[in-house]
Design a protein around this motif. Sequence first.
Motif, PDB file in Angstrom:
ATOM      1  N   GLU A 168       9.077   0.390 -10.906  1.00  0.00           N
ATOM      2  CA  GLU A 168       7.889   0.752 -11.239  1.00  0.00           C
ATOM      3  C   GLU A 168       7.004   0.799 -10.332  1.00  0.00           C
ATOM      4  OE1 GLU A 168       5.516   2.942 -13.540  1.00  0.00           O
ATOM      5  OE2 GLU A 168       7.562   2.438 -14.253  1.00  0.00           O
ATOM      6  N   HIS A 169       6.940  -0.185  -9.460  1.00  0.00           N
ATOM      7  CA  HIS A 169       5.946  -0.140  -8.354  1.00  0.00           C
ATOM      8  C   HIS A 169       6.299   1.020  -7.407  1.00  0.00           C
ATOM      9  CE1 HIS A 169       3.743  -1.449  -4.881  1.00  0.00           C
ATOM     10  NE2 HIS A 169       4.703  -1.640  -4.058  1.00  0.00           N
ATOM     11  N   ARG A 194       5.094   4.323  -8.731  1.00  0.00           N
ATOM     12  CA  ARG A 194       3.410   4.304  -8.627  1.00  0.00           C
ATOM     13  C   ARG A 194       3.180   4.586  -7.331  1.00  0.00           C
ATOM     14  NH1 ARG A 194       3.405  -0.144 -12.105  1.00  0.00           N
ATOM     15  NH2 ARG A 194       2.969  -1.669 -10.015  1.00  0.00           N
ATOM     16  N   GLU A 195       3.916   3.932  -6.133  1.00  0.00           N
ATOM     17  CA  GLU A 195       3.534   4.395  -4.791  1.00  0.00           C
ATOM     18  C   GLU A 195       4.015   5.722  -4.251  1.00  0.00           C
ATOM     19  OE1 GLU A 195       2.001   2.480  -2.157  1.00  0.00           O
ATOM     20  OE2 GLU A 195       1.596   1.346  -4.179  1.00  0.00           O
TER      21      GLU A 195
END
Length: 60
Positions: free
Chosen positions: A3-4, A7-8
Amino acid sequence: MREHLRRELARRPTPGPAHRIPIRLSDDEYTRAHAAARTASQNLETWIHERITDALEQPE
């Protein structure tokens, strides 16, 4: 972690080609270019891209 990364990547798209220019080759040109790319251990698109950028760097 996934998920990180999502998003990035959504905030900062990966760079890619700014422009695509279709190039039409005759059958003979394609055969010769494909053979040259194979000899250079490159795919055809990469080989053609390098030939074009090399030509752009040559003084006139």
